[in-house]
Design a protein around this motif. Structure first.
Motif, PDB file in Angstrom:
ATOM      1  N   ILE B  13       0.842  -1.205   0.000  1.00  0.00           N
ATOM      2  CA  ILE B  13       0.000   0.000   0.000  1.00  0.00           C
ATOM      3  C   ILE B  13       0.873   1.249   0.000  1.00  0.00           C
ATOM      4  O   ILE B  13       0.632   2.189  -0.762  1.00  0.00           O
ATOM      5  CB  ILE B  13      -0.972  -0.019   1.215  1.00  0.00           C
ATOM      6  CG1 ILE B  13      -1.985  -1.159   1.051  1.00  0.00           C
ATOM      7  CG2 ILE B  13      -1.673   1.324   1.390  1.00  0.00           C
ATOM      8  CD1 ILE B  13      -2.826  -1.436   2.285  1.00  0.00           C
ATOM      9  N   HIS B  14       1.927   1.233   0.810  1.00  0.00           N
ATOM     10  CA  HIS B  14       2.802   2.411   0.860  1.00  0.00           C
ATOM     11  C   HIS B  14       3.511   2.641  -0.466  1.00  0.00           C
ATOM     12  O   HIS B  14       3.673   3.771  -0.903  1.00  0.00           O
ATOM     13  CB  HIS B  14       3.800   2.295   2.007  1.00  0.00           C
ATOM     14  CG  HIS B  14       3.171   2.616   3.320  1.00  0.00           C
ATOM     15  ND1 HIS B  14       2.770   3.882   3.639  1.00  0.00           N
ATOM     16  CD2 HIS B  14       2.810   1.843   4.363  1.00  0.00           C
ATOM     17  CE1 HIS B  14       2.211   3.877   4.837  1.00  0.00           C
ATOM     18  NE2 HIS B  14       2.218   2.635   5.302  1.00  0.00           N
ATOM     19  N   HIS B  15       3.925   1.573  -1.112  1.00  0.00           N
ATOM     20  CA  HIS B  15       4.573   1.724  -2.423  1.00  0.00           C
ATOM     21  C   HIS B  15       3.589   2.294  -3.439  1.00  0.00           C
ATOM     22  O   HIS B  15       3.943   3.149  -4.235  1.00  0.00           O
ATOM     23  CB  HIS B  15       5.120   0.382  -2.903  1.00  0.00           C
ATOM     24  CG  HIS B  15       6.541   0.154  -2.515  1.00  0.00           C
ATOM     25  ND1 HIS B  15       6.904  -0.337  -1.284  1.00  0.00           N
ATOM     26  CD2 HIS B  15       7.700   0.375  -3.182  1.00  0.00           C
ATOM     27  CE1 HIS B  15       8.229  -0.411  -1.227  1.00  0.00           C
ATOM     28  NE2 HIS B  15       8.732   0.005  -2.363  1.00  0.00           N
ATOM     29  N   LEU B  16       2.368   1.799  -3.417  1.00  0.00           N
ATOM     30  CA  LEU B  16       1.372   2.267  -4.383  1.00  0.00           C
ATOM     31  C   LEU B  16       1.063   3.747  -4.169  1.00  0.00           C
ATOM     32  O   LEU B  16       0.839   4.494  -5.116  1.00  0.00           O
ATOM     33  CB  LEU B  16       0.094   1.434  -4.278  1.00  0.00           C
ATOM     34  CG  LEU B  16       0.233  -0.017  -4.749  1.00  0.00           C
ATOM     35  CD1 LEU B  16      -1.012  -0.821  -4.375  1.00  0.00           C
ATOM     36  CD2 LEU B  16       0.468  -0.084  -6.253  1.00  0.00           C
ATOM     37  N   MET B  17       1.057   4.169  -2.890  1.00  0.00           N
ATOM     38  CA  MET B  17       0.729   5.566  -2.582  1.00  0.00           C
ATOM     39  C   MET B  17       1.779   6.537  -3.103  1.00  0.00           C
ATOM     40  O   MET B  17       1.527   7.740  -3.176  1.00  0.00           O
ATOM     41  CB  MET B  17       0.552   5.756  -1.076  1.00  0.00           C
ATOM     42  CG  MET B  17      -0.840   5.381  -0.615  1.00  0.00           C
ATOM     43  SD  MET B  17      -0.954   5.329   1.185  1.00  0.00           S
ATOM     44  CE  MET B  17      -0.499   7.009   1.599  1.00  0.00           C
ATOM     45  N   GLN B  18       2.948   6.020  -3.431  1.00  0.00           N
ATOM     46  CA  GLN B  18       3.977   6.915  -3.975  1.00  0.00           C
ATOM     47  C   GLN B  18       3.751   7.218  -5.442  1.00  0.00           C
ATOM     48  O   GLN B  18       4.395   8.108  -6.007  1.00  0.00           O
ATOM     49  CB  GLN B  18       5.363   6.291  -3.794  1.00  0.00           C
ATOM     50  CG  GLN B  18       5.853   6.403  -2.356  1.00  0.00           C
ATOM     51  CD  GLN B  18       6.966   5.419  -2.068  1.00  0.00           C
ATOM     52  OE1 GLN B  18       7.681   4.994  -2.959  1.00  0.00           O
ATOM     53  NE2 GLN B  18       7.090   5.050  -0.809  1.00  0.00           N
TER      54      GLN B  18
END
Lengths: 201, 201
Positions: B13-18
């Motif tokens: 999720i954190h990677h996608l939010m970037q």
């Protein structure tokens, strides 16, 4: 649209467009962003994708997502083990956890009964729920499926299965969302809010 | 927000939010979609990410994206090699190609002059453009940067460099977008449309 982009880029754009909520324009925007990312970040992202897909399984008790055989909630000694909240998806577990109002266990159905989409109780984790009720000491089952047609039908179905076992079955309250205007709330919700009125103490 | 999700999922999720345009909610939605994808599709997507990042470089002539040393447009014997259209980004090449109105070559600047963001002509592919003009037989340079403050400044800057070389320098037309209402067009555009009026033949 992307006829003139290099093949590898076109392929990336097409893969991105398969993700929910990503249309052609966002896909192009994201693809260009990826081309400009450091090589190592792209490798990391690819790795994280594969890791997430491969390492996440279901908790063998509650069917919530978990990297271990039993999830952190089922394993937590501080949770009340006599109450189960039944939800449609792991996202709902997260939503309820975010309220900090609930300290019991969960059971994730992974869907709702939907005859139109050929989803019956056999497709959901209903059998596992009944097994838990049979083997653990459960006093109450809260049914927290959505207030949609399918969610309601699923709630009714489960209530009819569980009530005869002499267990308290409850449904989360319907009503006016906090901070909303009465005017903007639909009539069915307003009707439910009236029916569910409580005495002010 | 995602405190209770398994670590591998939170990381995804954190990677996608970037990625651009992906907020927390879309990231969660996409992440769950990925968890439900077949294992092979996730592997393919990860591979495509890395491939795109690693295989795409710039055409050594026009700086457009290319998997080969020279891109397919520069290599195409049917294109008019005497005219160069200068654009900000590879996306603009694609936009112009989609019109089927242009058959010349391109030159991609990879940005615009923007003193506020510390982008000067040295940071852009201006030097390469002048080299091409020097070595190839170019009759016209069309400057197709955006009609923004930076795009205009870049166009002026380039025009001043190229005109003294006795080459025709043109700028794409400003005006009313097709299908729009005069009422809804801003005054500056409308003013430019009046200035740029052409005789009806």
């Amino acid at each position: 649209m992307s006829a003139k982009y290099p093949v590898a880029l076109t392929r990336l754009i097409h893969h991105l467009m398969q993700l929910p909520g990503i249309g052609p324009k966002s896909a192009v925007r994201i693809a260009f962003h990826i081309l400009n990312m450091p090589e190592q970040s792209v490798k990391d992202m690819a790795e994280v994708l594969i890791q997430a897909r491969n390492n996440i399984a279901m908790c063998k008790l509650c069917s919530n997502l978990s990297e271990q055989e039993v999830c952190s909630i089922c394993n937590d000694p501080n949770r009340n083990k006599n109450i189960i909240c039944v939800v449609e998806s792991p996202r709902d577990v997260n939503a309820i956890e975010a309220t900090h109002e609930y300290n019991g266990l969960y059971h994730v159905l992974h869907g709702v009964i939907s005859p139109l989409e050929n989803v019956g109780p056999e497709e959901l984790h209903v059998h596992e729920l009944l097994e838990r009720i049979d083997q653990e000491t459960i006093n109450e089952v809260i049914i927290a499926t959505s207030p949609s047609v399918e969610g309601e039908a699923t709630a009714m179905f489960l209530a009819r299965l569980i009530k005869p076992l002499d267990i308290r079955v409850t449904r989360i309250a319907y009503g006016i969302p906090m901070g909303s205007d009465l005017e903007t709330v639909d009539e069915i919700t307003l009707g439910k809010a009236l029916q569910g009125r409580r005495e002010i103490l």
